[in-house]
Scaffold this motif. Structure first.
Motif, PDB file in Angstrom:
ATOM      1  N   GLN A 479      48.792  55.167  10.372  1.00 45.04           N
ATOM      2  CA  GLN A 479      47.349  55.249  10.638  1.00 45.04           C
ATOM      3  C   GLN A 479      46.690  53.879  10.559  1.00 45.04           C
ATOM      4  O   GLN A 479      45.859  53.513  11.407  1.00 45.04           O
ATOM      5  CB  GLN A 479      46.696  56.208   9.649  1.00 45.04           C
ATOM      6  N   ASP A 480      47.076  53.083   9.572  1.00 48.80           N
ATOM      7  CA  ASP A 480      46.505  51.741   9.446  1.00 48.80           C
ATOM      8  C   ASP A 480      46.896  50.863  10.618  1.00 48.80           C
ATOM      9  O   ASP A 480      46.072  50.085  11.146  1.00 48.80           O
ATOM     10  CB  ASP A 480      46.980  51.138   8.126  1.00 48.80           C
ATOM     11  N   LEU A 481      48.154  50.966  11.083  1.00 47.54           N
ATOM     12  CA  LEU A 481      48.603  50.159  12.230  1.00 47.54           C
ATOM     13  C   LEU A 481      47.894  50.557  13.513  1.00 47.54           C
ATOM     14  O   LEU A 481      47.466  49.699  14.310  1.00 47.54           O
ATOM     15  CB  LEU A 481      50.125  50.310  12.364  1.00 47.54           C
ATOM     16  N   VAL A 482      47.736  51.858  13.729  1.00 47.31           N
ATOM     17  CA  VAL A 482      47.052  52.318  14.941  1.00 47.31           C
ATOM     18  C   VAL A 482      45.598  51.841  14.954  1.00 47.31           C
ATOM     19  O   VAL A 482      45.051  51.385  15.982  1.00 47.31           O
ATOM     20  CB  VAL A 482      47.139  53.855  15.049  1.00 47.31           C
ATOM     21  N   ALA A 483      44.945  51.926  13.786  1.00 47.70           N
ATOM     22  CA  ALA A 483      43.550  51.469  13.724  1.00 47.70           C
ATOM     23  C   ALA A 483      43.437  49.979  13.994  1.00 47.70           C
ATOM     24  O   ALA A 483      42.517  49.513  14.695  1.00 47.70           O
ATOM     25  CB  ALA A 483      42.963  51.815  12.364  1.00 47.70           C
ATOM     26  N   HIS A 484      44.353  49.198  13.463  1.00 49.28           N
ATOM     27  CA  HIS A 484      44.304  47.764  13.688  1.00 49.28           C
ATOM     28  C   HIS A 484      44.594  47.415  15.139  1.00 49.28           C
ATOM     29  O   HIS A 484      43.938  46.520  15.734  1.00 49.28           O
ATOM     30  CB  HIS A 484      45.312  47.097  12.754  1.00 49.28           C
ATOM     31  N   LEU A 485      45.563  48.076  15.741  1.00 47.27           N
ATOM     32  CA  LEU A 485      45.869  47.822  17.147  1.00 47.27           C
ATOM     33  C   LEU A 485      44.711  48.206  18.056  1.00 47.27           C
ATOM     34  O   LEU A 485      44.402  47.518  19.060  1.00 47.27           O
ATOM     35  CB  LEU A 485      47.131  48.588  17.548  1.00 47.27           C
ATOM     36  N   LYS A 486      44.051  49.288  17.705  1.00 50.22           N
ATOM     37  CA  LYS A 486      42.892  49.706  18.507  1.00 50.22           C
ATOM     38  C   LYS A 486      41.789  48.662  18.454  1.00 50.22           C
ATOM     39  O   LYS A 486      41.142  48.346  19.471  1.00 50.22           O
ATOM     40  CB  LYS A 486      42.394  51.051  17.982  1.00 50.22           C
TER      41      LYS A 486
END
Length: 556
Positions: A479-486
């Protein structure tokens, strides 16, 4: 250790030679007086003359003077150097013993130390003897019958004469003598010597069968003695005055004449209870009670008791090999028999209960053996009551002035060790092990199985909890990686910059130790390689698509 024969012969030769030399010297010096004496005695010619009577008087005076000085010398030597005598009667008997020794008519002379007889080969001869018994020992003497004939009556007459003069003891056989100097009669021999100190014996590898048929073994031991006074237990009733309610009281001494009752334990067997209860009924009629007094401390030195020594010395029994056994083996053999009886009533699994919060059951069975052995030996008691008639309560404090007690009485009902004067101090057994190694391994696996089952259940629960924690951590990282990539995708438009920002985001996420544990092993290597390619500029945007080539033709 025995005296060498050559030394004995040389000593006898020196003594005989000295006596012969003195006799020859006496004959030479008093030849005239001796001649006159034999002339008068044999009735030679000349008869009784004044000169011969004077010579005979001189000879008699010299002999009397010699006997007086010789007797004084014998008594002086006897009381100073030979035996540890203390009374006038003992000095006189030691002098008589010395005289018998000089005449060569002495018997055995032995030293009894710690229950062992130390003697020599020469001590087996007949005649009046002497034994020195140390304070740790006692002896039992037996006298052989005199040979038939006229001499037996003469021996009896001589013994009565010597007894009247204080040179012999009263005729009795067998007789038991304690520490000190013991003068032996001519035909007396030491049957046995007894050690009055504490005795320790152990029987190794005593086997028995448990209730479920498993053969086990243990070392059984006991500590006992015939040289100590019996223990005294203080007894009272716990409730109604009935034999089954008798309890052994244990008090704790407090300052200012106070006592705290620590425990009231059921330690007596049925026969002892009945005897104490019978004495209580007698006490009700006689009212022979007195104020409470502390029990005296036991003596540190051995105590000599004739009856107990006699009972122990003649308590020999025959073993499996039909050979007589001394009294010192009896307590431990009885303890082994009681051990087998206790083990036969218990299952093997009940001896050890690992994991239980209760005390180890084995200690209870050891206490049972100890109490049974103590009750089988010499034991005394006294009844204890409150003057008010109230019952006792555990942990309560009482004044000594409020207590009344009976006299101390020994328990008299017949027991194997009690009849032989033996007091049991302690008894027990060691670790119980099965005889068969297969049984031991099987029982060990049975005890280990619940522990292994519990360990596997706990391990599985912990593993499940760890898997859940890893799954939650992986989900949070994703979840943290997806938010950062977004966020990067929304703020960056250039393609190369976007790729660099994505690699930086991947590096930041992978640098977290918790996240790194969740990644595959080669992930960091791939990210490092991709970062190197981006830094070298080898990643370019793809070329625009080219239109397809048209076919070349001629003009129309």
């Amino acid at each position: 250790m025995y005296i060498e024969e050559a030394s004995n012969k040389r000593r006898r030769l020196i003594i005989s030679g000295t006596i012969i030399v003195l006799a020859l010297l006496f004959i030479v010096l008093f030849w005239r007086e001796l001649s006159d004496f034999f002339a008068i005695f044999l009735g030679s010619p000349g008869g009784l003359t004044e000169a011969r009577l004077e010579s005979t008087g001189k000879l008699g005076y010299q002999l009397l003077e010699f006997l007086v000085f010789f007797g004084f010398w014998v008594i002086l030597i006897s009381q100073q150097a030979l035996l540890p005598v203390s009374t006038a009667r003992e000095r006189l008997r030691a002098a008589f013993q010395f005289l018998v020794f000089i005449l060569g008519q002495h018997g055995q002379a032995v030293f009894v130390k710690d229950g062992r007889v130390l003697s020599t080969k020469e001590d087996n001869r007949d005649g009046p003897g002497v034994a020195v018994v140390d304070f740790n020992s006692a002896i039992v003497l037996e006298e052989r019958l005199p040979p038939p004939g006229i001499g037996s009556g003469f021996d009896s007459l001589m013994h009565r004469l010597m007894w009247s003069l204080g040179l012999a003891d009263r005729a009795e056989s067998p007789r038991v003598m304690g520490p000190g100097i013991v003068f032996l009669r001519p035909r007396e021999r030491i049957k046995t010597a007894v050690d009055l100190r504490r005795q320790f014996r152990v029987i190794k590898d005593v086997t028995g069968y448990t209730r479920n048929g498993i053969e086990v073994s243990a070392n059984v031991w006991s500590i006992f003695t015939i040289g100590q006074e019996p223990d005294v237990v203080q007894v009272s009733y716990d409730g109604e005055h009935r034999p089954e309610n008798l309890r052994v009281l244990l008090f704790e001494k407090l300052p200012d004449g106070h006592l705290r009752l620590i425990s009231m334990s059921d330690e007596l067997d049925r026969l002892d209870r009945q005897e104490i209860h019978h004495f209580f009924h007698v006490l009700e009629y006689t009212h022979a009670v007195k104020p409470y007094t502390p029990l005296p401390e036991p003596s540190a030195l051995p105590v000599f008791n004739r009856e107990r020594v006699f009972a122990a010395a003649y308590a020999e029994a025959r073993g499996e090999d039909e050979n007589p056994r001394p009294w010192t083996e009896l307590p431990t053999r009885l303890a082994a028999s009681i051990f087998r009886e206790i083990i036969s009533q218990v299952s093997y699994d009940d001896l050890y209960q690992p994991g239980s919060i209760l005390p180890l059951p084995l200690n209870r069975y050891k206490a049972r053996l100890r109490q049974t052995m103590r009750n089988n030996g010499l034991l005394s008691f006294r009844l204890v009551f409150l003057a008010s008639g109230e019952p006792f309560s555990v942990r309560r404090v009482y004044r000594e002035a409020d207590l009344i007690v009976s006299e101390v009485r020994p328990l008299m009902n017949s027991k194997i060790l009690r009849d032989r004067g033996i007091k049991v101090i302690a008894s027990g057994f060691g670790d119980i092990t099965p005889v068969s190694e297969a049984v031991y391994r099987h029982r060990l696996e049975s005890w280990r199985a619940p522990w292994q089952r519990d360990a596997e259940i706990i391990s599985a629960a912990r593993e499940l909890e760890a898997s859940r924690i890893r799954a939650r951590a992986r989900a949070l990282a994703q979840q943290d990686l997806v938010a950062h990539l977004k966020q990067i995708y929304q703020t960056t438009s250039h393609q190369e910059v976007l790729a660099v920002r994505l690699m930086q985001a991947f590096d930041r996420v992978a640098s977290d130790p918790q996240t790194r544990q969740l990644l595959p092993g080669n992930t960091l290597d791939l990210m490092k390689h991709a970062h190197q390619l981006l830094s070298m500029g080898e990643i370019n945007p793809p070329p625009p698509p080219q239109p397809p080539d048209l076919p070349q033709g001629g003009g129309a």
